[in-house]
Design an enzyme around this catalytic site. Structure first.
Site, PDB file in Angstrom:
ATOM      1  N   GLN A   9      -8.503 -38.611 -45.721  1.00 35.35           N
ATOM      2  CA  GLN A   9      -7.478 -38.659 -46.757  1.00 35.35           C
ATOM      3  C   GLN A   9      -7.236 -40.096 -47.197  1.00 35.35           C
ATOM      4  OE1 GLN A   9      -4.234 -36.234 -45.581  1.00 35.35           O
ATOM      5  NE2 GLN A   9      -2.974 -36.665 -47.363  1.00 35.35           N
ATOM      6  N   SER A  90     -10.207 -39.606 -39.211  1.00 42.54           N
ATOM      7  CA  SER A  90      -9.075 -38.690 -39.344  1.00 42.54           C
ATOM      8  C   SER A  90      -9.565 -37.323 -39.835  1.00 42.54           C
ATOM      9  CB  SER A  90      -8.027 -39.291 -40.278  1.00 42.54           C
ATOM     10  OG  SER A  90      -6.857 -38.507 -40.305  1.00 42.54           O
ATOM     11  N   LEU A  91      -9.145 -36.909 -41.030  1.00 46.73           N
ATOM     12  CA  LEU A  91      -9.601 -35.643 -41.602  1.00 46.73           C
ATOM     13  C   LEU A  91     -11.125 -35.548 -41.615  1.00 46.73           C
ATOM     14  CD1 LEU A  91      -9.137 -33.028 -43.364  1.00 46.73           C
ATOM     15  CD2 LEU A  91      -9.325 -34.571 -45.331  1.00 46.73           C
ATOM     16  N   ARG A 115      -3.552 -27.488 -41.497  1.00 44.08           N
ATOM     17  CA  ARG A 115      -3.216 -28.804 -40.937  1.00 44.08           C
ATOM     18  C   ARG A 115      -2.366 -29.599 -41.922  1.00 44.08           C
ATOM     19  NH1 ARG A 115      -5.877 -34.004 -41.066  1.00 44.08           N
ATOM     20  NH2 ARG A 115      -5.834 -35.137 -39.065  1.00 44.08           N
ATOM     21  N   HIS A 199      -0.752 -39.334 -37.549  1.00 43.61           N
ATOM     22  CA  HIS A 199      -1.199 -39.853 -36.252  1.00 43.61           C
ATOM     23  C   HIS A 199      -0.086 -40.528 -35.445  1.00 43.61           C
ATOM     24  CE1 HIS A 199      -5.160 -38.800 -37.620  1.00 43.61           C
ATOM     25  NE2 HIS A 199      -4.999 -39.566 -38.676  1.00 43.61           N
ATOM     26  N   GLN A 248      -5.636 -35.716 -31.912  1.00 41.98           N
ATOM     27  CA  GLN A 248      -5.857 -36.602 -33.053  1.00 41.98           C
ATOM     28  C   GLN A 248      -4.678 -36.599 -34.015  1.00 41.98           C
ATOM     29  OE1 GLN A 248      -7.168 -35.611 -36.752  1.00 41.98           O
ATOM     30  NE2 GLN A 248      -9.227 -36.463 -36.526  1.00 41.98           N
TER      31      GLN A 248
END
Length: 308
Positions: A9, A90-91, A115, A199, A248
């Site tokens: 993202q 991340s994503l 999510r 996060h 995560q």
């Protein structure tokens, strides 16, 4: 040897898939699968839609996943060599797991949409914030976060490269961190245009719900090793992969450690699959002996293929 990485993202933009030229039908097919899961035309949104809509977390996440996977599939269709290891920021970790055939694409689309909804619902608009701190050692940033937190949350959440750390938490605490960072000699303090403090520990409740959702997703051993954000390690069984994905959500992205681990596996080159060149820029500051290139449209693919 080659490593494959996938952006997350923040790299989204209207028109981010408009440059595939002759390969557009394959990209459209990927987005059509995602659209069936989501119940709306994702391709129309990312090619000519409204940026504010695309920037909604629950929309951004499946859109970036589809764009990453489309770049990966087109690269393979053109005869690109499979990397020896994968990672995603991340994503982007979900795209890496799709590329490694650990999670089916349609399952991943539903998963990241959920999510995104969980993340958006975890913190009310305006309550959370994120900012990038440039020019300070990691240890100094963590001390600043601890001082700025007071009775709130302020944490280092993305270790993106030496001297580039993203912090997140309650908006007031992140604001307090700005003054402390500048007093400590930070070159820049850049508030990010997000309302979700990704996060950080503010995502713990969302992570617990995601854990229950993940229990119903089929996860297989990856066919290509995937290094996870939380520990820069690979995991082969479903339980460990689910745990890494849950952790995560509320723990820092250890991107520096991931890139160094890829290099430690013998990877001399990194290819970024998906919109933008964020990870390609970071690799130069993490491992100088590791080259990088991005695949996000027809011309960038044409440039990469002869090099591998």
């Amino acid at each position: 040897m080659i490593a494959g990485v996938f952006p997350g993202q923040g790299s989204q933009a209207i028109g981010m898939v408009n440059g595939w030229g002759a390969h557009e039908p394959l990209a459209q097919a990927v987005f059509a699968e995602a659209s069936t899961v989501l119940g709306f035309d994702l391709w129309a949104l990312v090619t000519a839609g409204d940026l504010a809509e695309l920037n909604r977390t629950e929309i951004t996440q499946p859109a970036m996943l589809a764009a990453d996977v489309a770049a990966w599939q087109i690269y393979l269709a053109r005869g690109g060599h499979k990397p020896v290891a994968l990672a995603g920021h991340s994503l982007g970790e979900y795209a890496a797991l799709v590329a490694a055939e650990s999670i089916d694409f349609v399952d991943a689309v539903a998963l990241v949409a959920e999510r995104g909804r969980l993340m958006q619902a975890a913190v009310a608009p305006g309550v959370g914030a994120m900012a990038a701190v440039l020019g300070l050692d990691d240890s100094v940033v963590m001390l600043i976060c601890a001082e700025a937190a007071e009775d709130q949350v302020c944490e280092a959440v993305n270790f993106n490269s030496p001297g580039q750390v993203v912090i997140a938490g309650d908006a007031a605490a992140v604001t307090r961190a700005e003054g402390l960072a500048k007093a400590a000699g930070a070159k820049r303090f850049l508030p990010l245009s997000v309302s979700v403090p990704s996060h950080s520990s503010l995502m713990i409740d969302a992570a617990r719900v995601l854990d229950g959702y993940l229990a119903n997703v089929v996860i297989r051993p990856p066919t290509i090793p995937v290094l996870h954000n939380v520990d820069a390690q690979t995991h082969d069984d479903a339980v460990a992969i689910r745990h890494a994905l849950v952790e995560q959500l509320h723990r820092p992205v250890q991107w520096v450690a991931c890139v160094r681990a890829l290099h430690g596996r013998g990877c001399q080159r990194q290819i970024e699959f998906g919109p933008g060149k964020v990870l390609t820029g970071l690799v130069k500051r993490i491992e100088r002996g590791m080259g990088g290139a991005a695949v996000f449209d027809e011309s960038s693919l044409d440039a990469v293929l002869p090099q591998i």
